[in-house]
Design a protein around this motif. Structure first.
Motif, short mmCIF file in Angstrom:
data_model
loop_
_atom_site.label_atom_id
_atom_site.label_comp_id
_atom_site.label_asym_id
_atom_site.label_seq_id
_atom_site.Cartn_x
_atom_site.Cartn_y
_atom_site.Cartn_z
N LEU A 184 0.84 -1.19 0.00
CA LEU A 184 0.00 0.00 0.00
C LEU A 184 0.88 1.25 0.00
O LEU A 184 1.93 1.28 0.63
CB LEU A 184 -0.89 0.04 1.23
CG LEU A 184 -1.99 -1.02 1.36
CD1 LEU A 184 -2.69 -0.87 2.71
CD2 LEU A 184 -2.98 -0.93 0.24
N TYR A 185 0.44 2.26 -0.73
CA TYR A 185 1.03 3.59 -0.55
C TYR A 185 -0.09 4.49 -0.09
O TYR A 185 -0.86 5.04 -0.88
CB TYR A 185 1.65 4.13 -1.84
CG TYR A 185 2.10 5.56 -1.66
CD1 TYR A 185 3.05 5.87 -0.68
CD2 TYR A 185 1.54 6.60 -2.39
CE1 TYR A 185 3.43 7.18 -0.47
CE2 TYR A 185 1.93 7.91 -2.18
CZ TYR A 185 2.87 8.20 -1.22
OH TYR A 185 3.25 9.50 -0.99
N VAL A 186 -0.23 4.62 1.24
CA VAL A 186 -1.37 5.33 1.80
C VAL A 186 -0.97 6.31 2.91
O VAL A 186 -1.84 6.86 3.58
CB VAL A 186 -2.42 4.33 2.35
CG1 VAL A 186 -3.04 3.54 1.22
CG2 VAL A 186 -1.81 3.38 3.37
N VAL A 279 -12.02 -2.52 -7.46
CA VAL A 279 -10.72 -2.95 -6.97
C VAL A 279 -10.34 -4.30 -7.57
O VAL A 279 -9.22 -4.50 -8.06
CB VAL A 279 -10.73 -3.05 -5.43
CG1 VAL A 279 -9.53 -3.86 -4.93
CG2 VAL A 279 -10.71 -1.66 -4.82
N ARG A 280 -11.28 -5.24 -7.53
CA ARG A 280 -10.98 -6.58 -8.05
C ARG A 280 -10.68 -6.54 -9.54
O ARG A 280 -9.79 -7.24 -10.03
CB ARG A 280 -12.16 -7.51 -7.76
CG ARG A 280 -12.38 -7.76 -6.27
CD ARG A 280 -13.45 -8.80 -6.01
NE ARG A 280 -13.67 -8.98 -4.59
CZ ARG A 280 -14.75 -8.57 -3.94
NH1 ARG A 280 -15.71 -7.94 -4.59
NH2 ARG A 280 -14.87 -8.78 -2.65
N VAL A 310 -7.08 -3.35 -0.24
CA VAL A 310 -7.06 -4.38 0.80
C VAL A 310 -8.45 -4.66 1.37
O VAL A 310 -8.61 -5.59 2.17
CB VAL A 310 -6.11 -4.00 1.97
CG1 VAL A 310 -4.68 -3.91 1.49
CG2 VAL A 310 -6.54 -2.71 2.64
N PHE A 311 -9.44 -3.89 0.96
CA PHE A 311 -10.79 -4.08 1.50
C PHE A 311 -11.33 -5.47 1.21
O PHE A 311 -12.13 -6.02 1.97
CB PHE A 311 -11.76 -3.03 0.93
CG PHE A 311 -11.55 -1.64 1.48
CD1 PHE A 311 -10.53 -1.36 2.36
CD2 PHE A 311 -12.38 -0.60 1.08
CE1 PHE A 311 -10.33 -0.08 2.85
CE2 PHE A 311 -12.20 0.69 1.57
CZ PHE A 311 -11.17 0.95 2.45
N GLN A 312 -10.92 -6.05 0.08
CA GLN A 312 -11.42 -7.35 -0.33
C GLN A 312 -11.06 -8.47 0.65
O GLN A 312 -11.73 -9.50 0.69
CB GLN A 312 -10.84 -7.70 -1.70
CG GLN A 312 -9.31 -7.73 -1.71
CD GLN A 312 -8.71 -8.04 -3.04
OE1 GLN A 312 -9.18 -8.91 -3.76
NE2 GLN A 312 -7.64 -7.33 -3.39
N PHE A 313 -10.02 -8.27 1.47
CA PHE A 313 -9.57 -9.33 2.35
C PHE A 313 -10.43 -9.47 3.61
O PHE A 313 -10.38 -10.50 4.27
CB PHE A 313 -8.10 -9.09 2.75
CG PHE A 313 -7.17 -9.03 1.57
CD1 PHE A 313 -7.04 -10.12 0.73
CD2 PHE A 313 -6.44 -7.89 1.30
CE1 PHE A 313 -6.19 -10.08 -0.37
CE2 PHE A 313 -5.58 -7.83 0.21
CZ PHE A 313 -5.46 -8.92 -0.64
N ALA A 314 -11.20 -8.43 3.95
CA ALA A 314 -12.07 -8.50 5.13
C ALA A 314 -13.11 -7.39 5.05
O ALA A 314 -13.04 -6.41 5.79
CB ALA A 314 -11.24 -8.37 6.41
N VAL A 361 -8.78 -3.87 8.36
CA VAL A 361 -8.33 -5.10 7.71
C VAL A 361 -7.07 -5.63 8.40
O VAL A 361 -6.95 -6.84 8.67
CB VAL A 361 -8.06 -4.86 6.22
CG1 VAL A 361 -7.51 -6.13 5.56
CG2 VAL A 361 -9.34 -4.42 5.51
N PHE A 362 -6.12 -4.74 8.71
CA PHE A 362 -4.89 -5.16 9.40
C PHE A 362 -5.20 -5.63 10.83
O PHE A 362 -4.69 -6.67 11.26
CB PHE A 362 -3.89 -4.01 9.45
CG PHE A 362 -3.15 -3.79 8.16
CD1 PHE A 362 -1.93 -4.41 7.94
CD2 PHE A 362 -3.68 -2.98 7.17
CE1 PHE A 362 -1.24 -4.22 6.74
CE2 PHE A 362 -3.00 -2.78 5.96
CZ PHE A 362 -1.78 -3.41 5.74
N ALA A 363 -6.02 -4.86 11.53
CA ALA A 363 -6.35 -5.22 12.91
C ALA A 363 -7.09 -6.55 12.96
O ALA A 363 -6.84 -7.37 13.85
CB ALA A 363 -7.21 -4.11 13.55
#
Length: 426
Positions: A184-186, A279-280, A310-314, A361-363
Motif C-alpha cells: 500500500l502507498y497510503v 478494486v478486483r 485491501v478491503f477485499q480481504f475483510a 483489515v490489518f487489525a
C-alpha cells in the motif's frame, strides 16, 4: 518547467493514467499480444474509474455526519481535509508541488532499483497530496527558494514514499491473510505498524469479523452488502435523530428526513460494493502487468496501491473499523473542546472511513474483531491530537484552516515540520 509540471501533475499525479501506463509498459515487457495489451490497459483504467464511481455515494453518506457532529460541537475548529490543503498549495506553489512529485518519484525508482527494498509508490493522488503537504509547510518560511523547497521536500517525499510501501507490504505479507503481490502507498504506516503490533495483545486473530457465527435466521449478516447497509442505516439514523429534524432537513434536499436517513445507509452499502468490484477488476490486470516491470526494469519490484485494494480481504472489518475510528475521532473532538485546547480538530468523517477501514483489515488479520474495535478506537482518538500538535508548525497550510488528515501527518509529518523549523526557521 511547464512540461515537467504537466508530467508530474497530469500523468504521475493522475491515478487512471499512471495505472494505465504501468499496465501498458508491463504488458509490453511481457511481450503480450496487441489484444491482450489493449484489454489489460482498458480494464485497468475502467477498474479504477469504477472504484472512483463507488466513492461518490460513500462520500454522500459520510458528509452529513460531519456536518451534524460539527453542529453539535458548536465550535469553529480545524478541518482535516487533504483536498483543501492540496488545492490551496498547488494554487500558490504549483511549480514547487509538481517538481517535488517528479523528484520524489525519480528518487523512489532509484532506491527501488539499487537497494533490496524493491517498492514503488503508485497512488497518484496521494503522491500529489503528500508533496503538497511537504511544500506547504516550507511555504511558511521567508526567503526559502524554489530550489530549496523542491530539494528538501522532494528528498523527504521520495524516501518516505519508498519506505511507506515497504512497511505496508511487510505487515501484509506477515499477516498470512492478505497478499504479498502488492503493498500500500497510503501514508498511514504509523497506524499500520501500531495496529499490527498491538492488535494481537488486545484481540484474538482467530475470531475474525467475517467469520462471525450466526443462526440461520441471521444468515444475511454474512452478506457484506446487506449487513453493512443495514447497520449503516441504523447508525446514521441514530446520529441524525440526535442532531435533530431541522439539521437533517437542511441536507435532505426536500426529501422526508426519516427516509433521507434510511437511504444514507443504503448509499453507503452501494458505494462500498461498487468500490470492491472496481478494486478486483483493476487488480486482476495491474498486478500481472506489473510483473513485467518487475522482471525487466526493477527486478522484484512491488507496487504500492491505494486504500481500497485491501478491503477485499475483510469487507466486514472495513465497516467495523470505520465506525470505531469515527467514534474515537468524535470523542477526541469533544475532549478538545472540554479541556479548552486552542486548536480543536473537527471529526474527519471521510478519512475515518478510509483510515479506519484500511486499519480494520490489518487489525482483523492480527487481532480479530476485538482487536479491530480497540485499535481503531485508540488511533481514532489519538490521531486528532497529533494533528492539533502539528498544525501550528504547518506553515502556509495554516492559512487554509485545514490540516492533512493522514495518520502519518500527526507523527512523521510532525517530525518533518520540526526538522523544517530547525533548518529554515529564524
Amino acid at each position: 518547467m511547464n512540461i515537467l509540471n504537466f508530467i508530474a501533475i497530469n500523468i504521475i499525479g493522475e491515478p487512471a493514467i499512471l495505472f494505465g501506463i504501468v499496465a501498458l509498459i508491463g504488458l509490453l515487457l511481457l511481450k503480450k499480444s496487441f489484444p491482450d495489451i489493449l484489454m489489460g490497459v482498458v480494464k485497468t483504467i475502467i477498474g479504477y474509474f469504477i472504484l472512483v464511481i463507488g466513492c461518490a455515494p460513500l462520500q454522500e453518506a459520510c458528509t452529513p455526519i460531519g456536518v451534524w457532529i460539527n453542529g453539535l460541537l458548536g465550535v469553529k475548529g480545524i478541518t482535516p481535509q487533504n483536498w483543501i490543503i492540496m488545492s490551496a498549495t498547488t494554487a500558490k506553489y504549483g511549480s514547487e508541488v509538481g517538481l517535488t512529485v517528479l523528484v520524489a518519484f525519480i528518487i523512489n525508482l532509484i532506491l527501488a532499483r539499487i537497494t533490496k527494498l524493491k517498492y514503488v509508490a503508485l497512488t497518484g493522488q496521494i503522491l500529489v497530496i503528500w508533496a503538497s503537504f511537504a511544500v506547504g509547510v516550507l511555504g511558511g518560511y521567508e526567503g526559502v527558494s524554489t530550489f530549496q523547497i523542491v530539494l528538501f521536500a522532494g528528498l523527504f517525499c521520495g524516501i518516505y514514499n519508498w519506505l511507506a510501501v515497504a512497511v505496508s507490504h511487510y505487515f501484509m505479507k506477515k499477516s498470512g491473510r492478505m497478499t504479498d503481490e502488492f503493498g500500500l502507498y497510503v501514508t498511514e504506516i504509523t497506524g499500520i505498524a501500531l495496529t499490527s503490533w498491538l492488535a494481537p495483545l488486545v484481540g484474538d486473530k482467530d475470531k475474525r469479523s467475517d467469520n462471525i457465527e450466526v443462526p440461520e435466521s441471521l444468515e444475511w449478516i454474512r452478506d457484506t452488502t446487506v449487513s453493512v447497509s443495514i447497520v449503516a442505516m441504523i447508525i446514521w439514523s441514530i446520529i441524525g435523530i440526535i442532531a435533530g429534524k431541522e439539521a437533517v432537513e437542511a441536507l435532505s434536499g426536500g426529501q422526508n428526513w426519516i427516509i433521507f436517513l434510511l437511504f444514507l445507509g443504503f448509499k453507503f452499502g452501494a458505494g462500498l460494493t461498487v468500490v470492491l468490484y472496481g478494486v478486483r477488476m483493476m487488480l486482476a490486470e495491474i498486478v500481472p502487468a506489473f510483473k513485467g516491470i518487475a522482471t525487466k526494469m526493477i527486478p522484484g519490484a512491488i507496487p504500492g496501491l491505494d486504500y481500497p485494494t485491501v478491503f477485499q480481504f475483510a469487507p466486514t472489518a472495513v465497516f467495523i473499523g470505520f465506525i470505531a475510528n469515527l467514534i474515537g475521532g468524535i470523542i477526541a473532538s469533544f475532549v478538545m473542546v472540554g479541556i479548552g485546547m486552542k486548536t480543536v480538530i473537527l471529526p474527519a468523517v471521510w478519512m475515518n472511513f478510509w483510515t479506519g477501514g484500511m486499519l480494520g483489515v490489518f487489525a482483523d488479520a492480527y487481532g480479530g474483531k476485538r482487536g479491530n474495535v480497540v485499535m481503531n478506537l485508540i488511533l481514532g482518538f489519538l490521531t486528532p491530537f497529533g494533528w492539533a500538535l502539528a498544525y501550528p508548525l504547518s506553515g502556509f497550510l495554516m492559512t487554509t484552516n485545514a490540516t492533512a488528515d493522514y495518520t502519518d501527518t500527526s507523527t512523521i509529518g510532525y517530525l518533518y515540520e520540526l526538522i523544517a523549523k530547525f533548518v529554515f526557521g529564524k
